[in-house]
Design an enzyme around this catalytic site. Structure first.
Site, mmCIF file in Angstrom:
data_model
loop_
_atom_site.group_PDB
_atom_site.id
_atom_site.type_symbol
_atom_site.label_atom_id
_atom_site.label_comp_id
_atom_site.label_asym_id
_atom_site.label_seq_id
_atom_site.Cartn_x
_atom_site.Cartn_y
_atom_site.Cartn_z
ATOM 1 N N GLU A 193 0.844 -1.212 0.000
ATOM 2 C CA GLU A 193 0.000 0.000 0.000
ATOM 3 C C GLU A 193 0.873 1.253 0.000
ATOM 4 O O GLU A 193 0.581 2.231 -0.689
ATOM 5 C CB GLU A 193 -0.918 -0.012 1.229
ATOM 6 C CG GLU A 193 -1.847 1.195 1.276
ATOM 7 C CD GLU A 193 -2.802 1.174 2.474
ATOM 8 O OE1 GLU A 193 -2.788 0.191 3.241
ATOM 9 O OE2 GLU A 193 -3.547 2.163 2.637
ATOM 10 N N GLU A 204 4.588 9.897 11.106
ATOM 11 C CA GLU A 204 5.331 9.579 12.346
ATOM 12 C C GLU A 204 5.603 8.074 12.417
ATOM 13 O O GLU A 204 6.704 7.640 12.764
ATOM 14 C CB GLU A 204 4.534 10.007 13.588
ATOM 15 C CG GLU A 204 4.438 11.507 13.817
ATOM 16 C CD GLU A 204 3.407 12.175 12.924
ATOM 17 O OE1 GLU A 204 2.536 11.470 12.373
ATOM 18 O OE2 GLU A 204 3.474 13.400 12.759
HETATM 19 C C1 LIG Z 1 -7.606 9.914 3.791
HETATM 20 C C2 LIG Z 1 -7.537 8.702 4.633
HETATM 21 C C3 LIG Z 1 -7.867 7.471 4.090
HETATM 22 C C4 LIG Z 1 -7.833 6.322 4.892
HETATM 23 N N1 LIG Z 1 -8.195 5.116 4.341
HETATM 24 C C5 LIG Z 1 -8.250 4.012 5.118
HETATM 25 C C6 LIG Z 1 -8.729 2.765 4.602
HETATM 26 O O1 LIG Z 1 -9.069 2.650 3.430
HETATM 27 N N2 LIG Z 1 -8.806 1.706 5.434
HETATM 28 C C7 LIG Z 1 -8.422 1.781 6.734
HETATM 29 O O2 LIG Z 1 -8.496 0.771 7.430
HETATM 30 N N3 LIG Z 1 -7.961 2.953 7.268
HETATM 31 C C8 LIG Z 1 -7.886 4.058 6.496
HETATM 32 N N4 LIG Z 1 -7.439 5.256 7.009
HETATM 33 C C9 LIG Z 1 -7.096 5.327 8.424
HETATM 34 C C10 LIG Z 1 -5.593 5.504 8.656
HETATM 35 O O3 LIG Z 1 -4.889 4.329 8.350
HETATM 36 C C11 LIG Z 1 -5.428 5.905 10.122
HETATM 37 O O4 LIG Z 1 -6.071 7.165 10.287
HETATM 38 C C12 LIG Z 1 -3.976 6.031 10.528
HETATM 39 O O5 LIG Z 1 -3.360 4.769 10.552
HETATM 40 C C13 LIG Z 1 -3.817 6.724 11.906
HETATM 41 O O6 LIG Z 1 -4.626 6.143 12.845
HETATM 42 P P1 LIG Z 1 -5.565 7.036 13.779
HETATM 43 O O7 LIG Z 1 -6.375 7.914 12.893
HETATM 44 O O8 LIG Z 1 -6.290 6.113 14.696
HETATM 45 O O9 LIG Z 1 -4.597 7.964 14.581
HETATM 46 P P2 LIG Z 1 -3.805 7.631 15.965
HETATM 47 O O10 LIG Z 1 -3.182 6.275 15.859
HETATM 48 O O11 LIG Z 1 -4.776 7.870 17.063
HETATM 49 O O12 LIG Z 1 -2.706 8.723 15.941
HETATM 50 C C14 LIG Z 1 -2.923 10.081 16.313
HETATM 51 C C15 LIG Z 1 -1.611 10.834 16.190
HETATM 52 O O13 LIG Z 1 -0.636 10.251 17.070
HETATM 53 C C16 LIG Z 1 0.525 9.870 16.344
HETATM 54 N N5 LIG Z 1 1.059 8.604 16.868
HETATM 55 C C17 LIG Z 1 0.352 7.495 17.209
HETATM 56 N N6 LIG Z 1 1.179 6.522 17.621
HETATM 57 C C18 LIG Z 1 2.439 7.018 17.528
HETATM 58 C C19 LIG Z 1 3.737 6.483 17.791
HETATM 59 N N7 LIG Z 1 3.917 5.231 18.230
HETATM 60 N N8 LIG Z 1 4.810 7.280 17.577
HETATM 61 C C20 LIG Z 1 4.659 8.557 17.107
HETATM 62 N N9 LIG Z 1 3.453 9.109 16.847
HETATM 63 C C21 LIG Z 1 2.366 8.362 17.051
HETATM 64 C C22 LIG Z 1 0.054 9.676 14.914
HETATM 65 O O14 LIG Z 1 1.110 9.853 13.981
HETATM 66 C C23 LIG Z 1 -1.008 10.758 14.779
HETATM 67 O O15 LIG Z 1 -0.407 11.986 14.485
HETATM 68 C C24 LIG Z 1 -7.449 6.420 6.238
HETATM 69 C C25 LIG Z 1 -7.116 7.662 6.778
HETATM 70 C C26 LIG Z 1 -7.164 8.801 5.986
HETATM 71 C C27 LIG Z 1 -6.817 10.116 6.577
#
Ligand SMILES: Cc1cc2nc3c(=O)[nH]c(=O)nc-3n(C[C@H](O)[C@H](O)[C@H](O)COP(=O)(O)OP(=O)(O)OC[C@H]3O[C@@H](n4cnc5c(N)ncnc54)[C@H](O)[C@@H]3O)c2cc1C
Length: 395
Positions: free
Chosen positions: A248, A380
């Site tokens: 991906e 990140e």
């Molecule tokens: C446009 C778009 C399309 C998407 N499409 C899909 C899809 O098709 N299928 C799907 O399953 N998901 C999809 N996603 C979801 C995406 O994979 C997640 O939003 C992403 O993995 C981050 O997870 P979260 O939103 O829960 O953020 P969180 O994990 O809650 O993170 C919040 C913040 O904390 C930071 N953070 C978290 N953990 C750490 C760490 N260990 N070290 C440093 N920083 C950290 C992150 O970088 C972020 O800035 C999509 C997201 C977007 C925006």
């Protein structure tokens, strides 16, 4: 042609490029492009009929090995292919997830029967996928997922909720990460299923993302999925997921890159003739500095993409390399969007449909950059991967 000089001077690549253009001229003529562009923005980029045409003529899976019905094209040819598709605004959304993510993972982890059935259907443009990883409590820490699948005869029964599924409201199938063992350590109790989104018990709720397309929350209420559609061993899904995520990230890096090249072409074309207060913008040293740097950065993104595509073609999984390519291309898109808006001033905020926009698409480019920086794992998380998996720094 691109404003950027092309170093794909290999005559074989150029001949292939011509072939792709000729096919596009016939099957994606100006009239169809205009009709597609007249659709609401959220529906653009997705066209089942076009996907079927591509499948019919063997254009899905150009980089797949020939043993799976692909064309076995070289990385340079694949890059030329996606460049031509991007330049023609060809709508690849109906098959790109299946072709570039699901198929790569199936080649590595699928049974012979799954490869025969699913790879053939994806290649023909008959099975359209979305991705079901993220949940309310599982994003960056994906192994935290809770959607569970319980064995019942020759089916799994799935219950739970997924979030942010791109194309979830349009696809037929979902590549679904589920928990199959509640007792095991979190990475060890996960499996991957290919589930029909038309099954009873599936509810899909789309919502609008910042960049103008939908993504969906998908609810699973006693949804039955045949055991034969599990990919990889039961509870052995983590390896399947990490390999699929690498694919991906290569795809996201690639789609960013082609979008960037296109946007850069438009911006530089405008700068050749545009004047502000009677002076050519192109003569402004600050503009030249920014544009020169962007040109260099695009070349870097392109090199990353060629390396990653090459690794995938060789059957290798580019974990560190895909993270580098994705983080670079994703952040470059944001940088380019900001630079374009700086140069264009207020006019840069006008959308592509506005007749008075100096260069449409630039504000959209900036809004869309969020996809590259968050989707498929945030920047990140990519940097963490680079440090741990690439540089062997401690966790
Ligand atoms: C446009 C778009 C399309 C998407 N499409 C899909 C899809 O098709 N299928 C799907 O399953 N998901 C999809 N996603 C979801 C995406 O994979 C997640 O939003 C992403 O993995 C981050 O997870 P979260 O939103 O829960 O953020 P969180 O994990 O809650 O993170 C919040 C913040 O904390 C930071 N953070 C978290 N953990 C750490 C760490 N260990 N070290 C440093 N920083 C950290 C992150 O970088 C972020 O800035 C999509 C997201 C977007 C925006």
């Amino acid at each position: 042609m691109s404003t950027l000089p092309s170093f794909n001077v290999d005559p074989k690549v150029e001949a292939f490029r011509k072939e792709v253009r000729a096919w596009l001229a016939k099957n994606w003529p100006e009239k169809k492009r205009r009709e597609h562009k007249a659709k609401p923005f959220k529906d653009r980029g997705y066209d089942r009929e076009f996907t079927r045409l591509m499948g019919r003529d063997g254009w899905i899976g150009v980089g797949w090995p020939k043993e799976y019905g692909g064309q076995g094209r070289s990385p340079s040819e694949q890059c030329a292919f996606i460049e031509e598709m991007a330049r023609a605004d060809a709508p690849l959304g109906a098959h790109s997830t299946g072709e570039s993510i699901v198929a790569q993972a199936l080649m590595l982890h699928g049974t012979p029967e799954q490869k025969e059935e699913w790879l053939t259907a994806i290649r023909k443009g008959d099975k359209h996928f979305s991705l079901g990883y993220s949940e309310p409590e599982a994003g960056s820490d994906l192994a935290n997922l809770r959607t569970r699948a319980v064995l019942d005869g020759d089916h799994y029964v799935v219950n739970g909720q997924k979030l942010w599924s791109t194309g979830g409201d349009k696809a037929d199938y979902v590549w679904l990460a589920v928990r199959t063992n509640q007792e095991a350590k979190k990475h060890a109790g996960i499996s991957v299923l290919m589930a029909s989104l038309r099954s009873p018990g599936v509810t899909i709720r789309p919502s609008m993302a910042l960049y103008g397309k939908t993504f969906s929350a998908v609810f699973y209420d006693n949804v039955r999925v045949p055991v034969k559609d599990r990919v990889g061993p039961e509870n052995g899904g983590w390896k399947v997921i990490t390999d699929a995520l690498a694919a991906e990230r290569v795809m996201i890096g690639g789609s960013r890159m082609t979008g960037l090249e296109r946007a850069f072409d438009k911006l530089t074309s405008y700068l050749r003739t545009a004047k502000v207060n009677g002076r050519y913008l192109r003569d402004d040293p600050l503009v030249r500095d920014k544009i020169g740097q962007l040109a260099a950065d695009i070349e870097v993104a392109r090199q990353f993409q060629i390396r990653n595509t090459q690794m995938v073609e060789q059957g290798r999984v580019p974990i560190y390399e895909a993270a580098v390519g994705k983080v670079f291309a994703g952040e470059l898109q944001e940088r380019m969007g900001q630079i374009a808006l700086d140069i264009l001033g207020a006019g840069g905020l006008l959308g592509e449909d506005s007749a008075s926009a100096p260069v449409g698409e630039m504000e959209q480019l900036l809004r869309h950059s969020i996809m590259g920086m968050i989707g498929g794992g945030t920047s990140e998380i990519q940097r963490n991967l680079i440090a741990i998996r690439g540089l062997n720094l401690p966790r």
